[in-house]
Design a protein around this motif. Structure first.
Motif, PDB file in Angstrom:
ATOM      1  N   TYR A   1      -0.397 -13.257   8.994  1.00  0.00           N
ATOM      2  CA  TYR A   1       0.683 -12.490   8.377  1.00  0.00           C
ATOM      3  C   TYR A   1       0.784 -12.806   6.881  1.00  0.00           C
ATOM      4  O   TYR A   1       1.017 -11.910   6.053  1.00  0.00           O
ATOM      5  CB  TYR A   1       2.017 -12.797   9.058  1.00  0.00           C
ATOM      6  N   ALA A   2       0.619 -14.085   6.534  1.00  0.00           N
ATOM      7  CA  ALA A   2       0.697 -14.486   5.127  1.00  0.00           C
ATOM      8  C   ALA A   2      -0.410 -13.824   4.314  1.00  0.00           C
ATOM      9  O   ALA A   2      -0.171 -13.313   3.207  1.00  0.00           O
ATOM     10  CB  ALA A   2       0.598 -16.006   5.014  1.00  0.00           C
ATOM     11  N   ILE A   3      -1.639 -13.805   4.853  1.00  0.00           N
ATOM     12  CA  ILE A   3      -2.757 -13.163   4.154  1.00  0.00           C
ATOM     13  C   ILE A   3      -2.495 -11.673   3.987  1.00  0.00           C
ATOM     14  O   ILE A   3      -2.719 -11.092   2.907  1.00  0.00           O
ATOM     15  CB  ILE A   3      -4.072 -13.395   4.927  1.00  0.00           C
ATOM     16  N   ALA A   4      -2.004 -11.037   5.048  1.00  0.00           N
ATOM     17  CA  ALA A   4      -1.699  -9.606   4.980  1.00  0.00           C
ATOM     18  C   ALA A   4      -0.644  -9.321   3.911  1.00  0.00           C
ATOM     19  O   ALA A   4      -0.762  -8.359   3.132  1.00  0.00           O
ATOM     20  CB  ALA A   4      -1.224  -9.113   6.343  1.00  0.00           C
TER      21      ALA A   4
ATOM     22  N   MET B   1       0.049 -11.154   1.252  1.00  0.00           N
ATOM     23  CA  MET B   1      -0.508 -11.423  -0.076  1.00  0.00           C
ATOM     24  C   MET B   1      -1.406 -10.279  -0.537  1.00  0.00           C
ATOM     25  O   MET B   1      -1.334  -9.857  -1.696  1.00  0.00           O
ATOM     26  CB  MET B   1      -1.289 -12.736  -0.050  1.00  0.00           C
ATOM     27  N   VAL B   2      -2.243  -9.777   0.373  1.00  0.00           N
ATOM     28  CA  VAL B   2      -3.126  -8.662   0.016  1.00  0.00           C
ATOM     29  C   VAL B   2      -2.310  -7.418  -0.336  1.00  0.00           C
ATOM     30  O   VAL B   2      -2.565  -6.754  -1.354  1.00  0.00           O
ATOM     31  CB  VAL B   2      -4.101  -8.351   1.177  1.00  0.00           C
ATOM     32  N   ALA B   3      -1.299  -7.106   0.491  1.00  0.00           N
ATOM     33  CA  ALA B   3      -0.461  -5.935   0.233  1.00  0.00           C
ATOM     34  C   ALA B   3       0.267  -6.077  -1.098  1.00  0.00           C
ATOM     35  O   ALA B   3       0.328  -5.125  -1.892  1.00  0.00           O
ATOM     36  CB  ALA B   3       0.537  -5.753   1.377  1.00  0.00           C
ATOM     37  N   GLY B   4       0.816  -7.255  -1.354  1.00  0.00           N
ATOM     38  CA  GLY B   4       1.529  -7.483  -2.614  1.00  0.00           C
ATOM     39  C   GLY B   4       0.615  -7.361  -3.816  1.00  0.00           C
ATOM     40  O   GLY B   4       0.977  -6.756  -4.836  1.00  0.00           O
ATOM     41  N   ALA B   5      -0.588  -7.931  -3.716  1.00  0.00           N
ATOM     42  CA  ALA B   5      -1.540  -7.871  -4.826  1.00  0.00           C
ATOM     43  C   ALA B   5      -1.949  -6.422  -5.117  1.00  0.00           C
ATOM     44  O   ALA B   5      -2.033  -6.010  -6.286  1.00  0.00           O
ATOM     45  CB  ALA B   5      -2.770  -8.713  -4.500  1.00  0.00           C
ATOM     46  N   VAL B   6      -2.196  -5.645  -4.071  1.00  0.00           N
ATOM     47  CA  VAL B   6      -2.617  -4.251  -4.240  1.00  0.00           C
ATOM     48  C   VAL B   6      -1.503  -3.422  -4.878  1.00  0.00           C
ATOM     49  O   VAL B   6      -1.733  -2.656  -5.833  1.00  0.00           O
ATOM     50  CB  VAL B   6      -3.038  -3.636  -2.883  1.00  0.00           C
ATOM     51  N   ILE B   7      -0.283  -3.569  -4.374  1.00  0.00           N
ATOM     52  CA  ILE B   7       0.840  -2.754  -4.878  1.00  0.00           C
ATOM     53  C   ILE B   7       1.121  -3.050  -6.346  1.00  0.00           C
ATOM     54  O   ILE B   7       1.239  -2.140  -7.179  1.00  0.00           O
ATOM     55  CB  ILE B   7       2.102  -3.004  -4.022  1.00  0.00           C
ATOM     56  N   VAL B   8       1.225  -4.329  -6.694  1.00  0.00           N
ATOM     57  CA  VAL B   8       1.541  -4.697  -8.085  1.00  0.00           C
ATOM     58  C   VAL B   8       0.386  -4.323  -9.015  1.00  0.00           C
ATOM     59  O   VAL B   8       0.604  -3.874 -10.152  1.00  0.00           O
ATOM     60  CB  VAL B   8       1.865  -6.193  -8.177  1.00  0.00           C
ATOM     61  N   SER B   9      -0.851  -4.474  -8.553  1.00  0.00           N
ATOM     62  CA  SER B   9      -2.009  -4.101  -9.378  1.00  0.00           C
ATOM     63  C   SER B   9      -2.029  -2.604  -9.652  1.00  0.00           C
ATOM     64  O   SER B   9      -2.358  -2.155 -10.767  1.00  0.00           O
ATOM     65  CB  SER B   9      -3.303  -4.516  -8.681  1.00  0.00           C
TER      66      SER B   9
ATOM     67  N   LEU C   1      -5.539  -6.853 -15.142  1.00  0.00           N
ATOM     68  CA  LEU C   1      -4.911  -6.648 -13.845  1.00  0.00           C
ATOM     69  C   LEU C   1      -4.845  -7.917 -13.008  1.00  0.00           C
ATOM     70  O   LEU C   1      -4.014  -8.012 -12.103  1.00  0.00           O
ATOM     71  CB  LEU C   1      -5.673  -5.562 -13.059  1.00  0.00           C
ATOM     72  N   LEU C   2      -5.710  -8.899 -13.298  1.00  0.00           N
ATOM     73  CA  LEU C   2      -5.785 -10.098 -12.469  1.00  0.00           C
ATOM     74  C   LEU C   2      -4.464 -10.875 -12.430  1.00  0.00           C
ATOM     75  O   LEU C   2      -4.019 -11.276 -11.343  1.00  0.00           O
ATOM     76  CB  LEU C   2      -6.920 -11.009 -12.937  1.00  0.00           C
ATOM     77  N   PRO C   3      -3.796 -11.119 -13.580  1.00  0.00           N
ATOM     78  CA  PRO C   3      -2.507 -11.828 -13.504  1.00  0.00           C
ATOM     79  C   PRO C   3      -1.481 -11.084 -12.650  1.00  0.00           C
ATOM     80  O   PRO C   3      -0.696 -11.711 -11.927  1.00  0.00           O
ATOM     81  CB  PRO C   3      -2.052 -11.899 -14.972  1.00  0.00           C
ATOM     82  N   TYR C   4      -1.493  -9.754 -12.735  1.00  0.00           N
ATOM     83  CA  TYR C   4      -0.560  -8.967 -11.935  1.00  0.00           C
ATOM     84  C   TYR C   4      -0.882  -9.068 -10.446  1.00  0.00           C
ATOM     85  O   TYR C   4       0.017  -9.123  -9.599  1.00  0.00           O
ATOM     86  CB  TYR C   4      -0.590  -7.499 -12.381  1.00  0.00           C
ATOM     87  N   ALA C   5      -2.174  -9.118 -10.131  1.00  0.00           N
ATOM     88  CA  ALA C   5      -2.578  -9.269  -8.734  1.00  0.00           C
ATOM     89  C   ALA C   5      -2.110 -10.620  -8.186  1.00  0.00           C
ATOM     90  O   ALA C   5      -1.646 -10.715  -7.042  1.00  0.00           O
ATOM     91  CB  ALA C   5      -4.095  -9.156  -8.612  1.00  0.00           C
ATOM     92  N   GLY C   6      -2.189 -11.668  -9.016  1.00  0.00           N
ATOM     93  CA  GLY C   6      -1.734 -12.993  -8.589  1.00  0.00           C
ATOM     94  C   GLY C   6      -0.240 -13.029  -8.333  1.00  0.00           C
ATOM     95  O   GLY C   6       0.220 -13.572  -7.322  1.00  0.00           O
ATOM     96  N   VAL C   7       0.525 -12.422  -9.245  1.00  0.00           N
ATOM     97  CA  VAL C   7       1.985 -12.356  -9.065  1.00  0.00           C
ATOM     98  C   VAL C   7       2.327 -11.553  -7.823  1.00  0.00           C
ATOM     99  O   VAL C   7       3.205 -11.926  -7.034  1.00  0.00           O
ATOM    100  CB  VAL C   7       2.646 -11.743 -10.315  1.00  0.00           C
TER     101      VAL C   7
ATOM    102  N   LEU D   1       1.787 -13.602  -4.621  1.00  0.00           N
ATOM    103  CA  LEU D   1       2.869 -14.561  -4.379  1.00  0.00           C
ATOM    104  C   LEU D   1       4.129 -13.856  -3.888  1.00  0.00           C
ATOM    105  O   LEU D   1       4.818 -14.346  -2.980  1.00  0.00           O
ATOM    106  CB  LEU D   1       3.164 -15.354  -5.651  1.00  0.00           C
ATOM    107  N   CYS D   2       4.427 -12.706  -4.468  1.00  0.00           N
ATOM    108  CA  CYS D   2       5.607 -11.947  -4.030  1.00  0.00           C
ATOM    109  C   CYS D   2       5.434 -11.466  -2.593  1.00  0.00           C
ATOM    110  O   CYS D   2       6.370 -11.510  -1.786  1.00  0.00           O
ATOM    111  CB  CYS D   2       5.844 -10.753  -4.951  1.00  0.00           C
ATOM    112  N   GLY D   3       4.228 -10.993  -2.279  1.00  0.00           N
ATOM    113  CA  GLY D   3       3.966 -10.545  -0.912  1.00  0.00           C
ATOM    114  C   GLY D   3       4.122 -11.664   0.099  1.00  0.00           C
ATOM    115  O   GLY D   3       4.690 -11.473   1.185  1.00  0.00           O
ATOM    116  N   LEU D   4       3.643 -12.859  -0.254  1.00  0.00           N
ATOM    117  CA  LEU D   4       3.792 -14.028   0.618  1.00  0.00           C
ATOM    118  C   LEU D   4       5.262 -14.372   0.813  1.00  0.00           C
ATOM    119  O   LEU D   4       5.709 -14.663   1.936  1.00  0.00           O
ATOM    120  CB  LEU D   4       3.050 -15.225   0.009  1.00  0.00           C
ATOM    121  N   ALA D   5       6.027 -14.352  -0.300  1.00  0.00           N
ATOM    122  CA  ALA D   5       7.438 -14.726  -0.226  1.00  0.00           C
ATOM    123  C   ALA D   5       8.264 -13.740   0.574  1.00  0.00           C
ATOM    124  O   ALA D   5       9.291 -14.112   1.158  1.00  0.00           O
ATOM    125  CB  ALA D   5       8.014 -14.855  -1.643  1.00  0.00           C
ATOM    126  N   LEU D   6       7.841 -12.478   0.622  1.00  0.00           N
ATOM    127  CA  LEU D   6       8.629 -11.454   1.315  1.00  0.00           C
ATOM    128  C   LEU D   6       8.231 -11.280   2.774  1.00  0.00           C
ATOM    129  O   LEU D   6       9.063 -10.939   3.613  1.00  0.00           O
ATOM    130  CB  LEU D   6       8.491 -10.110   0.579  1.00  0.00           C
TER     131      LEU D   6
END
Length: 393
Positions: free
Chosen positions: A138-141, A143-151, A162-168, A171-176
């Motif tokens: 679930y955490a990986i899913a 993180m991937v979703a968050g990275a894609v959306i923000v990117s 785009l890489l810094p935005y993907a990292g942020v 982290l947001c995807g993991l936290a949510l």
């Protein structure tokens, strides 16, 4: 046995006292940093609402501390005493050094270390491998979703990197995703697993909540008179500081409640794990007294060294942190209130740009977060082994 139980109760109250001594910064750092209240006024308010907090919430966290970490069969009075002693020493040393650490995690590390020293690793209530695997997936899913959306958002805004935005976004995807699977009851996360997960999640939730709230306030009041805005948020910050103090007291004060109740059960004075009203009251009073006396070195670190705060930012940080604490307390997760407010302060600081946050100070704080549980567990483990050789248990 009665003397051991009494010593345990006293040590638990001492732990809550030093907890308030260190975590005083959590409740009052922003309101002192923005100069809305004097330090004395701030600690008086925080002490009062720290006392009120545990009376408004359930005692789910006390149950997690008292019987959710260590198998109740191995939760002896000796295990509890030595675990608390290690935690008290670490919190006191950190308070003297001005380092805002997690008293909750110090207690967790102390109990784990002494329990392992007493009966081995099987004394700990470990999560099942299946639960851990599902959580990772679930955490990986998330993180991937968050990275894609923000990117994608950054791409359509024509951002070059785009890489810094993907990292942020990751982290947001993991936290949510973690709060989502807890609220929806998709995956039961409790005990030591929840505590370890929220070391990462709670500061990220605080950062996200306060950043978003800060951006909304900036947009709404972009054309407002700065003097009127400061006056308005100075008054609102009194409400937000009280709200955060209630969350702080309801979460952290339950540490001693869980320990004292476990001591009473282990000593045969209680038949089942039910927190008595008098335990709630004295535990709340102890943390309030610690908050009143204050940990001014920690207050200085939190209030002035991470970022420079304005009244609207103090309001956003306290509100964001209070929402996070209310959520995790309702689900019985003993998190670090230091983590929550630190993340919130970073979030509102970041609304003014990356350079507005003193990331060197942040790295030092985060390092203390990471080492707390393993360091205290190792110290408590060694202490219990020495204790066993002198006093057979």
């Amino acid at each position: 046995m009665e003397y051991v139980v009494i010593a345990g109760v006293v040590l638990a109250l001492l732990f809550n006292f030093v907890n308030g001594l260190n975590d005083a910064a959590n409740s009052i750092a922003t309101v002192v940093g923005t100069r809305v209240l004097t330090p004395l006024q701030a600690v008086l308010m925080a002490a009062f609402f720290n006392l009120v907090g545990p009376l408004l919430f359930t005692t789910a966290i006390a149950k997690t501390i008292g019987k959710g970490l260590v198998d109740p069969a191995f939760m002896t009075t000796h295990v509890i005493l030595l675990g608390m002693l290690a935690a008290v020493l670490w919190v006191f040393i950190s308070s003297y050094g001005g380092i805002p650490i997690s008293a909750s995690h110090a207690l967790v590390g102390g109990l784990i270390g002494s329990a392992v020293g007493y009966a081995g690793v099987h004394a700990i209530t470990w999560p099942s491998p299946g639960t851990v695997l599902l959580l990772v997936l679930y955490a990986i899913a998330g993180m991937v979703a968050g990275a894609v959306i923000v990117s994608l958002v950054a791409y359509f805004k024509k951002e070059e990197r785009l890489l810094p935005y993907a990292g942020v976004g990751a982290l947001c995807g993991l936290a949510l995703i973690i709060p989502f699977i807890i609220i929806t009851k998709i995956l039961p996360i409790s005990g030591i697993l929840a505590i370890l997960v929220f070391i990462v999640v709670s500061p990220m939730l605080g950062l996200i909540a306060s950043f978003l709230l800060g951006m909304v306030v900036i947009r709404l009041f972009a054309r407002s008179n700065s003097k009127l805005m400061n006056n308005l948020f100075s008054k609102l910050q009194l409400v937000s500081a009280a709200f955060y103090s209630i969350g702080h007291g309801s979460n952290d004060a339950q540490n001693a409640m869980g320990i004292i109740t476990a001591m009473l059960v282990a000593g045969g004075l209680l038949a089942e794990f039910t927190v008595p009203v008098w335990v709630i009251l004295i535990s709340s009073a102890a943390i309030s007294l610690g908050t009143f006396l204050g940990g001014w070195r920690v207050v200085k670190t939190m209030a002035t060294k991470i970022t420079k705060l304005r009244p609207y930012q103090g309001f956003c940080a306290e509100t964001g942190g209070g929402v996070v604490l209310s959520f995790v307390t309702a689900f019985g997760v003993p998190v670090s209130t230091t983590h929550a407010i630190s993340g919130s302060i970073m979030g509102v600081g970041a609304t003014r740009g990356y350079s507005a946050v003193k990331w060197g100070i942040v790295r030092r704080i985060v390092a203390a977060w990471i080492i707390t549980i393993p360091l205290i567990a190792a110290f408590s483990f060694a202490t219990f082994l020495i204790y066993k050789t002198i006093f057979p248990v």
